[in-house]
Scaffold this motif. Structure first.
Motif: not given
Length: 130
Positions: A15-18, A23-28, A53-58, A90-96
């Motif tokens: 559930h990403p927020t602005t 915070q991610y911008a500062g860290a990355q 994009g890299l946050l979604k990858a994370a 919401p950003y739903r992460c799935r895999g198989r």
């Protein structure tokens, strides 16, 4: 653990927020305005600020490592971006599992927006401990 082709990984919903984007911008160190400045993002034809994009990858990496735990090691991981995602949705992460060859397991992973569109797709290879 008995792994079979087609087996799904437990879903991970973020559930990403602005605020998280800032915070991610500062860290990355990615301070491109499309990730925190609504007016700027809209001025370049975006609906508003968008997820890095890299946050979604994370997030997708977390999906894999949460599932894997201490049962093995992540060997390769890659993603491709196919759409934008915005905070407040919401950003739903799935895999198989797509292949099992001895201790080596191949996975397809993807991130979906609330409408079910795959905005990020990827793959991973893990090596299970014997």
């Amino acid at each position: 653990m008995n792994l079979t082709v087609g087996q799904e990984l437990p879903e991970l919903v973020k559930h990403p927020t602005t605020r998280q984007l800032v915070q991610y911008a500062g860290a990355q160190g990615d301070f491109y305005e499309i990730h925190y400045d609504q007016a700027y993002a809209q001025s370049v034809a975006l609906p508003g600020v968008i997820l890095h994009g890299l946050l979604k990858a994370a997030f997708l990496g977390q999906l894999v490592t949460d599932w894997l735990g201490d049962r093995g090691n992540l060997k390769t991981f890659e993603v491709s971006y196919r759409g934008i995602d915005v905070p407040g949705r919401p950003y739903r992460c799935r895999g198989r599992v797509t292949k099992v060859d001895g201790d080596q397991v191949e996975l397809d992973v993807w991130g979906e927006d609330p409408d079910g569109q795959r905005t990020t797709i990827g793959s991973a290879i893990v090596e299970m401990k014997s």
